[in-house]
Enzyme design. Sequence first.
Site, PDB file in Angstrom:
ATOM      1  N   LYS A  17       0.844  -1.006  -0.021  1.00  0.00           N
ATOM      2  CA  LYS A  17      -0.033  -0.090   0.102  1.00  0.00           C
ATOM      3  C   LYS A  17       0.982   1.271   0.216  1.00  0.00           C
ATOM      4  O   LYS A  17       0.449   2.225  -0.633  1.00  0.00           O
ATOM      5  CB  LYS A  17      -0.986  -0.036   0.956  1.00  0.00           C
ATOM      6  CG  LYS A  17      -1.927  -1.196   1.167  1.00  0.00           C
ATOM      7  CD  LYS A  17      -3.070  -1.005   2.299  1.00  0.00           C
ATOM      8  CE  LYS A  17      -2.294  -1.135   3.769  1.00  0.00           C
ATOM      9  NZ  LYS A  17      -1.889  -2.356   4.088  1.00  0.00           N
ATOM     10  N   ARG A  36      11.344  -0.773  11.841  1.00  0.00           N
ATOM     11  CA  ARG A  36       9.854  -1.124  12.459  1.00  0.00           C
ATOM     12  C   ARG A  36      10.007  -2.101  13.495  1.00  0.00           C
ATOM     13  O   ARG A  36      10.116  -3.354  12.957  1.00  0.00           O
ATOM     14  CB  ARG A  36       9.106  -0.892  11.405  1.00  0.00           C
ATOM     15  CG  ARG A  36       8.551   0.072  10.792  1.00  0.00           C
ATOM     16  CD  ARG A  36       7.373   0.014   9.660  1.00  0.00           C
ATOM     17  NE  ARG A  36       6.314  -0.732  10.097  1.00  0.00           N
ATOM     18  CZ  ARG A  36       5.137  -0.757   9.442  1.00  0.00           C
ATOM     19  NH1 ARG A  36       5.077  -0.165   8.399  1.00  0.00           N
ATOM     20  NH2 ARG A  36       4.219  -1.232   9.864  1.00  0.00           N
ATOM     21  N   ARG A  79      -0.598  -9.472  13.027  1.00  0.00           N
ATOM     22  CA  ARG A  79      -1.076  -8.369  12.362  1.00  0.00           C
ATOM     23  C   ARG A  79      -2.092  -8.783  11.112  1.00  0.00           C
ATOM     24  O   ARG A  79      -2.876  -8.450  10.666  1.00  0.00           O
ATOM     25  CB  ARG A  79       0.040  -7.813  11.689  1.00  0.00           C
ATOM     26  CG  ARG A  79       0.635  -6.675  12.667  1.00  0.00           C
ATOM     27  CD  ARG A  79       2.048  -6.146  12.321  1.00  0.00           C
ATOM     28  NE  ARG A  79       1.931  -5.120  11.130  1.00  0.00           N
ATOM     29  CZ  ARG A  79       2.935  -5.024  10.334  1.00  0.00           C
ATOM     30  NH1 ARG A  79       4.325  -5.531  10.565  1.00  0.00           N
ATOM     31  NH2 ARG A  79       2.901  -3.960   9.487  1.00  0.00           N
ATOM     32  N   ARG A 111      -9.801   0.339   8.879  1.00  0.00           N
ATOM     33  CA  ARG A 111      -9.396  -0.916   9.115  1.00  0.00           C
ATOM     34  C   ARG A 111     -10.459  -1.852   9.913  1.00  0.00           C
ATOM     35  O   ARG A 111     -10.241  -2.956  10.192  1.00  0.00           O
ATOM     36  CB  ARG A 111      -8.156  -1.032   9.957  1.00  0.00           C
ATOM     37  CG  ARG A 111      -6.929  -1.300   9.145  1.00  0.00           C
ATOM     38  CD  ARG A 111      -5.682  -1.153  10.053  1.00  0.00           C
ATOM     39  NE  ARG A 111      -4.384  -1.730   9.767  1.00  0.00           N
ATOM     40  CZ  ARG A 111      -3.466  -1.161   9.117  1.00  0.00           C
ATOM     41  NH1 ARG A 111      -3.365   0.351   9.162  1.00  0.00           N
ATOM     42  NH2 ARG A 111      -2.359  -1.941   9.055  1.00  0.00           N
ATOM     43  N   ARG A 151      11.472  -6.343   5.001  1.00  0.00           N
ATOM     44  CA  ARG A 151      11.379  -5.064   5.287  1.00  0.00           C
ATOM     45  C   ARG A 151      12.231  -4.717   6.703  1.00  0.00           C
ATOM     46  O   ARG A 151      12.454  -3.626   6.886  1.00  0.00           O
ATOM     47  CB  ARG A 151       9.850  -4.641   5.246  1.00  0.00           C
ATOM     48  CG  ARG A 151       9.621  -2.942   5.334  1.00  0.00           C
ATOM     49  CD  ARG A 151       8.507  -2.644   4.926  1.00  0.00           C
ATOM     50  NE  ARG A 151       7.395  -3.064   6.025  1.00  0.00           N
ATOM     51  CZ  ARG A 151       5.913  -2.554   5.815  1.00  0.00           C
ATOM     52  NH1 ARG A 151       5.579  -1.998   4.673  1.00  0.00           N
ATOM     53  NH2 ARG A 151       5.347  -2.903   6.913  1.00  0.00           N
TER      54      ARG A 151
HETATM   55  P1  AMP Z   1       0.560   0.262   8.979  1.00  0.00           P
HETATM   56  O1  AMP Z   1       1.811   1.004   8.798  1.00  0.00           O
HETATM   57  O2  AMP Z   1      -0.552   0.873   8.054  1.00  0.00           O
HETATM   58  O3  AMP Z   1       1.116  -1.155   8.563  1.00  0.00           O
HETATM   59  O4  AMP Z   1       0.267   0.198  10.398  1.00  0.00           O
HETATM   60  C1  AMP Z   1       1.052  -0.139  11.464  1.00  0.00           C
HETATM   61  C2  AMP Z   1       0.363  -0.433  12.837  1.00  0.00           C
HETATM   62  O5  AMP Z   1      -0.320   0.726  13.115  1.00  0.00           O
HETATM   63  C3  AMP Z   1      -0.867  -1.342  12.536  1.00  0.00           C
HETATM   64  O6  AMP Z   1      -0.459  -2.718  12.852  1.00  0.00           O
HETATM   65  C4  AMP Z   1      -1.482  -0.827  13.635  1.00  0.00           C
HETATM   66  O7  AMP Z   1      -1.358  -1.416  15.024  1.00  0.00           O
HETATM   67  C5  AMP Z   1      -1.650   0.601  13.593  1.00  0.00           C
HETATM   68  N1  AMP Z   1      -2.519   1.205  12.944  1.00  0.00           N
HETATM   69  C6  AMP Z   1      -2.532   1.758  11.454  1.00  0.00           C
HETATM   70  N2  AMP Z   1      -3.673   2.289  11.011  1.00  0.00           N
HETATM   71  C7  AMP Z   1      -4.582   1.614  11.898  1.00  0.00           C
HETATM   72  C8  AMP Z   1      -5.865   1.987  12.054  1.00  0.00           C
HETATM   73  N3  AMP Z   1      -6.536   2.279  10.795  1.00  0.00           N
HETATM   74  N4  AMP Z   1      -6.629   1.426  12.869  1.00  0.00           N
HETATM   75  C9  AMP Z   1      -6.215   0.872  13.846  1.00  0.00           C
HETATM   76  N5  AMP Z   1      -4.704   0.712  13.925  1.00  0.00           N
HETATM   77  C10 AMP Z   1      -3.868   1.025  12.911  1.00  0.00           C
END
Ligand code: AMP
Length: 192
Positions: A14, A135, A147, A89, A129
């Site tokens: 994404k 991260r 996740r 989400r 990654r």
């Molecule tokens: P991402 O970078 O989108 O993979 O997000 C990393 C982490 O941030 C996720 O595993 C969640 O813990 C948190 N996170 C990001 N976006 C959301 C969302 N829309 N709702 C809840 N948690 C989120």
Amino acid sequence: MINIVLFGPPGSGKGTQAQNLIEKFNLKQVSTGDLFRYNMKNDTELGKLAKSYIDKGELVPDQVTTDMLIDELKKPTDTNGFIFDGYPRTTAQTEALETIVKEELNDKIDICLSLVVEDKILVERLLKRGETSGRSDDSNVEIIENRIKEYYTKTAEVAELYKQQGKYVEVNGVGEIEEISQKLFAEVEKIK
Ligand code: AMP
């Protein structure tokens, strides 16, 4: 304006594809994951709270996430629209987004572009990654698996909602980055 939800499991690409889409169509990317990481880096209260969930591979509660998104949408921008990357989400977030986009932008979500990648490849990509991203949630296979589990139990249902609205389009997320971008561009061109 064009407002795109970029959808898919963790590791589906994404973030990478959002970069290409923003350049092509002059959009602003709103990534809730990036906003949380910014807050964690700056050790804000929001960052501390988010970290307690992110480090376990769990979703951050809806209200906290949605409030952060609203603050971001209040910032002025001169782009042609938005790409929502990593939000919504959950079903509650999907409903909230519809209201927020209406209230803050007087607009609607036009399309949900979904990147499809099988689980085995997701785990491989995320571990890879993790070698360079710094991260914490990419570096451990149990967190990664959690996740992906969160994705199937709480996030996959978001696709159903956009399907019902006739806004859902799947694109194969495995292949050359440029080739995938071209497919996404073609889908956006269709609704412009
Ligand atoms: P991402 O970078 O989108 O993979 O997000 C990393 C982490 O941030 C996720 O595993 C969640 O813990 C948190 N996170 C990001 N976006 C959301 C969302 N829309 N709702 C809840 N948690 C989120």
